[in-house]
Design an enzyme around this catalytic site. Structure first.
Site, PDB file in Angstrom:
ATOM      1  CB  THR A 229     160.341   3.819  43.089  1.00 26.42           C
ATOM      2  OG1 THR A 229     161.660   3.991  42.548  1.00 26.42           O
ATOM      3  CG2 THR A 229     159.337   3.736  41.958  1.00 26.42           C
ATOM      4  CD  GLU A 230     164.291   7.562  44.776  1.00 25.02           C
ATOM      5  OE1 GLU A 230     163.470   6.732  45.205  1.00 25.02           O
ATOM      6  OE2 GLU A 230     165.460   7.654  45.201  1.00 25.02           O
ATOM      7  CG  ASN A 231     161.674   5.667  39.004  1.00 23.92           C
ATOM      8  OD1 ASN A 231     161.611   5.249  40.153  1.00 23.92           O
ATOM      9  ND2 ASN A 231     161.487   4.888  37.965  1.00 23.92           N
TER      10      ASN A 231
ATOM     11  CB  SER B  24     158.208  11.733  42.547  1.00 20.95           C
ATOM     12  OG  SER B  24     158.838  10.710  43.272  1.00 20.95           O
TER      13      SER B  24
END
Lengths: 229, 235
Positions: free
Chosen positions: A52-54, A94
């Site tokens: 997940t990009e966070n 990320s």
């Protein structure tokens, strides 16, 4: 126009179908909303690792209501959980994972997909407030880009088109479309039909698609678990 | 050397009108709510804010926007469960918006902190986001030139901090915070706990103190999500 109400797949069925193609050990990013459902349908013995990009890799399912920790969320701002193997990292790392080509697959939604693989999914271009998030990064750089979508819009217009009329998210990036009626690969600037729902003729499917459907070998029946309908 | 400051109000007191302010967080996770609220009380206006989002509800960044203190927002995703504050001001032409793809936003901030004025990325090639930007081909593929992003002030949130500004983060609350710490002239960090020097294992330091100007302890910091679930409004 033909009525596809009774033959089209539900979102859960589309997500199920996409999940069947994810190989064991694949690093996968699921777009917020509908694509997040793919995680629910991982086949037995095939364990994908979700990004997940966070800043979380390999996270667990949603916690029970009341057990949320709001420092532990996914890109959709929904609470997730830890599992053995989870790691945290900052946003530049990320997107190094993304841009550096380290993800095997990104799964996204779409407003339109063109036959050359162009994707429009961030702005209708009609005065709405645009919101791109990580989509433009993901579509240029993950090894494979899958789109989950209804085959046609609510008005019945094709979402698989000759040329996107909405602002692009990425150029020539989509590799496979899982629609509510078919599984279609994008190869050499063409839609190549791999599977279609039963009860829909080739002519009918073509009439609901905005660019020519090519075939390359057999077209298989697209069947999904009934209980997800 | 002692970078600790007693209160959020003292920490933000020198932020001038017109400043560019990076604010950490992704949605509510890692958002320095107490520092933002102190900035509201302080009253600096005509700010340019850099954040991933555009606020949610009527607290934190949304409240700063609602008070009319933000002229311009640089973000990737101005949507949330309740983006009404931003949407209203945007549609009324009272706030300018620059949309930046999330990875490009992160890398522009990283570049700003690392002294790299520009870089090339495949992201956004062929889209309207790339319009007007230099394009170059490397090994047969086209890339878009993007420029660094720097700020006058960064407001960030961490977990542990010490008097030298060394910091750790908590889970996904890390997100943009360590990047923003590097890219601002003045970096103000709120942490859940200030520990004595040596209280953070050097192997665990994520942000070395050289990037941090002030550290303020905010124990039991508010979570934006919880504030919104209780329909909180600030001030």
């Amino acid at each position: 126009m033909i009525d596809i109400t009774d033959i089209k797949l539900s979102n859960a069925q589309i997500a199920w179908r996409a999940a069947q193609d994810i190989e064991d050990g694949a690093y996968v990013n699921l777009g917020i909303g509908f694509p997040e459902m793919v995680a629910r349908f991982q086949p037995e013995g095939k364990q994908a690792i979700f990004h997940t990009e966070n800043g979380v890799l390999d996270f667990g399912k949603a916690p029970a209501p009341g057990d949320e920790d709001w420092d532990l969320i996914n890109a959709g701002k929904k609470a997730i959980t830890l599992k053995p193997g989870t790691s945290f990292f900052h946003h530049a790392d990320s997107f190094a994972m993304v841009r550096g080509g380290h993800l095997d697959l990104a799964v996204l939604g779409a407003y339109q997909v063109a036959q050359n693989g162009d994707l429009a999914n961030w702005s209708t271009g009609k005065g709405d407030i645009p919101a791109v998030g990580g989509a433009m990064d993901l579509v240029q750089s993950a090894k494979r880009i899958a789109v989950l979508t209804d085959h046609v819009t609510k008005k019945g217009d094709p979402k698989l088109v000759a040329t996107c009329t909405m602002p692009l998210t990425g150029v020539g990036c989509v590799t496979r479309v899982y629609s509510s009626l078919a599984v279609i690969d994008i190869e050499n600037g063409h839609f190549v039909l791999r599977e279609k729902v039963t009860g829909l003729s080739m002519d009918d499917l073509q009439s609901l698609t905005g660019a020519p459907l090519h075939t390359d070998g057999d077209v298989f029946d697209l069947t999904c678990p009934e209980e997800l309908a | 050397m002692d970078k600790t400051i007693q209160t959020p109000a003292e920490a933000v007191a020198a932020i001038p009108d017109g400043a560019t302010v990076m604010i950490g967080g992704f949605g509510g996770s890692g958002a320095p709510i107490e520092l933002i609220h102190a900035l509201i009380d302080h009253g600096a206006k005509h700010l340019t804010v850099v954040n991933n989002n555009a606020g949610n509800g009527h607290v934190g960044l949304a409240a700063l926007i609602e008070q009319g203190q933000v002229d311009r927002l640089i973000c990737s995703f101005p949507r949330s469960a309740d983006p009404s504050v931003f949407v209203e001001r945007y549609k009324a032409g009272k706030i300018a918006l620059e949309i930046v793809p999330q990875g490009t936003l992160a890398e522009r901030i990283r570049a700003g902190g690392a002294g790299i004025p520009a870089f090339y990325t495949p992201t956004a090639f062929g889209t309207e986001v790339a319009e007007g930007k230099p394009i170059a081909e490397f090994d047969g593929r086209s890339y878009v030139q993007e420029r660094w992003l720097k700020a006058d002030v960064a407001l960030i949130k961490g977990e542990l901090g010490d008097a030298h500004g060394n910091m750790t983060y908590r889970m996904a609350a890390r997100n943009f915070n360590p990047l923003m710490a590097t890219a601002a002239t003045t970096t103000i960090a709120q942490v859940s706990q200030i520990v004595p020097l040596g209280g953070i294992d050097p192997e665990h330091v994520i942000t070395p103190g050289i990037f941090v100007t002030h550290v303020v302890e905010v124990a039991n910091a508010a979570q934006e999500e919880e504030l919104n679930r209780s329909e909180a409004v600030y001030p």
